[in-house]
Design a protein around this motif. Structure first.
Motif, PDB file in Angstrom:
ATOM      1  N   MET A  14     -10.019 -15.966 -36.985  1.00 48.53           N
ATOM      2  CA  MET A  14     -11.122 -16.813 -36.505  1.00 48.53           C
ATOM      3  C   MET A  14     -12.371 -15.975 -36.244  1.00 48.53           C
ATOM      4  N   ILE A  15     -12.186 -14.807 -35.628  1.00 50.50           N
ATOM      5  CA  ILE A  15     -13.321 -13.915 -35.369  1.00 50.50           C
ATOM      6  C   ILE A  15     -13.932 -13.447 -36.689  1.00 50.50           C
ATOM      7  N   ALA A  16     -13.077 -13.107 -37.658  1.00 47.53           N
ATOM      8  CA  ALA A  16     -13.571 -12.656 -38.968  1.00 47.53           C
ATOM      9  C   ALA A  16     -14.346 -13.761 -39.668  1.00 47.53           C
ATOM     10  N   LEU A  17     -13.851 -14.984 -39.596  1.00 46.09           N
ATOM     11  CA  LEU A  17     -14.575 -16.106 -40.203  1.00 46.09           C
ATOM     12  C   LEU A  17     -15.939 -16.283 -39.548  1.00 46.09           C
ATOM     13  N   PHE A  18     -15.970 -16.206 -38.233  1.00 46.30           N
ATOM     14  CA  PHE A  18     -17.231 -16.316 -37.508  1.00 46.30           C
ATOM     15  C   PHE A  18     -18.188 -15.198 -37.922  1.00 46.30           C
ATOM     16  N   MET A  19     -17.665 -13.961 -38.004  1.00 47.26           N
ATOM     17  CA  MET A  19     -18.513 -12.838 -38.418  1.00 47.26           C
ATOM     18  C   MET A  19     -19.030 -13.034 -39.837  1.00 47.26           C
ATOM     19  N   LYS A  20     -18.190 -13.522 -40.734  1.00 47.73           N
ATOM     20  CA  LYS A  20     -18.620 -13.734 -42.123  1.00 47.73           C
ATOM     21  C   LYS A  20     -19.724 -14.777 -42.200  1.00 47.73           C
ATOM     22  N   ILE A  21     -19.615 -15.819 -41.402  1.00 47.39           N
ATOM     23  CA  ILE A  21     -20.658 -16.849 -41.370  1.00 47.39           C
ATOM     24  C   ILE A  21     -21.965 -16.251 -40.860  1.00 47.39           C
ATOM     25  N   ILE A  22     -21.893 -15.508 -39.764  1.00 43.93           N
ATOM     26  CA  ILE A  22     -23.103 -14.896 -39.195  1.00 43.93           C
ATOM     27  C   ILE A  22     -23.715 -13.904 -40.184  1.00 43.93           C
ATOM     28  N   VAL A  23     -22.896 -13.084 -40.818  1.00 43.58           N
ATOM     29  CA  VAL A  23     -23.394 -12.107 -41.788  1.00 43.58           C
ATOM     30  C   VAL A  23     -24.071 -12.817 -42.960  1.00 43.58           C
ATOM     31  N   THR A  24     -23.474 -13.888 -43.429  1.00 37.12           N
ATOM     32  CA  THR A  24     -24.070 -14.643 -44.541  1.00 37.12           C
ATOM     33  C   THR A  24     -25.406 -15.253 -44.137  1.00 37.12           C
ATOM     34  N   VAL A  25     -25.434 -15.902 -42.988  1.00 36.40           N
ATOM     35  CA  VAL A  25     -26.674 -16.534 -42.517  1.00 36.40           C
ATOM     36  C   VAL A  25     -27.760 -15.482 -42.307  1.00 36.40           C
ATOM     37  N   MET A  26     -27.399 -14.379 -41.659  1.00 37.20           N
ATOM     38  CA  MET A  26     -28.387 -13.327 -41.411  1.00 37.20           C
ATOM     39  C   MET A  26     -28.854 -12.682 -42.714  1.00 37.20           C
TER      40      MET A  26
END
Length: 168
Positions: A14-26
């Motif tokens: 779940m943390i990795a998915l959240f990080m991937k979303i943030i990295v993509t958006v940023m």
């Protein structure tokens, strides 16, 4: 024990998915913001004031969470000459354990340093010149990433120690 391991794996995913979303958006934001800044400055002759502030903050989070993801997947850059050229599995295992131990020690220092920077930023109350955003927003990226790097270094240390000391 298996239930606990599965719980940790689920939380990690779940943390990795959240990080991937943030990295993509940023990443998308930084790319479009830089292009927008270049177009507005060179073609329109009108710079967008404050855009650099937003790009800097987004880039800090992008880079730091990207580093945490690389650490999670063990895909960060490394110079594993021993792993590449040595055929002796024991030497490879000891080398990996030594490198992981050093990474763990450095991760602890990184947590201490980034916490110090983050808390100093809160105490000082510094703000960006155009939007008045708190500087600790970008400093928090270092602290969050350092905690994640420490967690993954602990995981890698436990795995490498198990390979080295537990004979199957």
């Amino acid at each position: 024990m298996k239930a606990l391991v599965d719980l940790f794996a689920s939380i990690d995913n779940m943390i990795a998915l959240f990080m991937k979303i943030i990295v993509t958006v940023m990443g998308v934001f930084v790319s479009f913001a830089i292009v927008t800044g270049i177009v507005s400055r060179s073609l329109l002759g009108m710079p967008i004031f404050g855009l650099e502030e937003l790009v800097l903050m987004a880039a800090m989070w992008l880079y730091m969470l990207g580093a945490a993801l690389a650490s999670r997947e063990r895909s960060h850059l490394s110079a594993d000459f021993i792993q590449a050229f040595c055929k002796n599995e024991t030497i490879k295992t000891v080398s990996s354990f030594t490198a992981t131990t050093l990474s763990l020690l450095l991760a602890v220092l990184f947590v201490v340093w980034s916490y110090s920077l983050f808390s100093w930023g809160i105490e000082r109350g510094q703000r960006t010149p155009v939007f008045g955003l708190p500087q600790y927003i970008s400093q928090a990226s270092l602290f969050v990433a350092s905690i994640l790097l420490l967690i993954y270094a602990l995981r890698d240390f436990a795995n490498d120690a198990a390979h080295l000391f537990i004979k199957k």
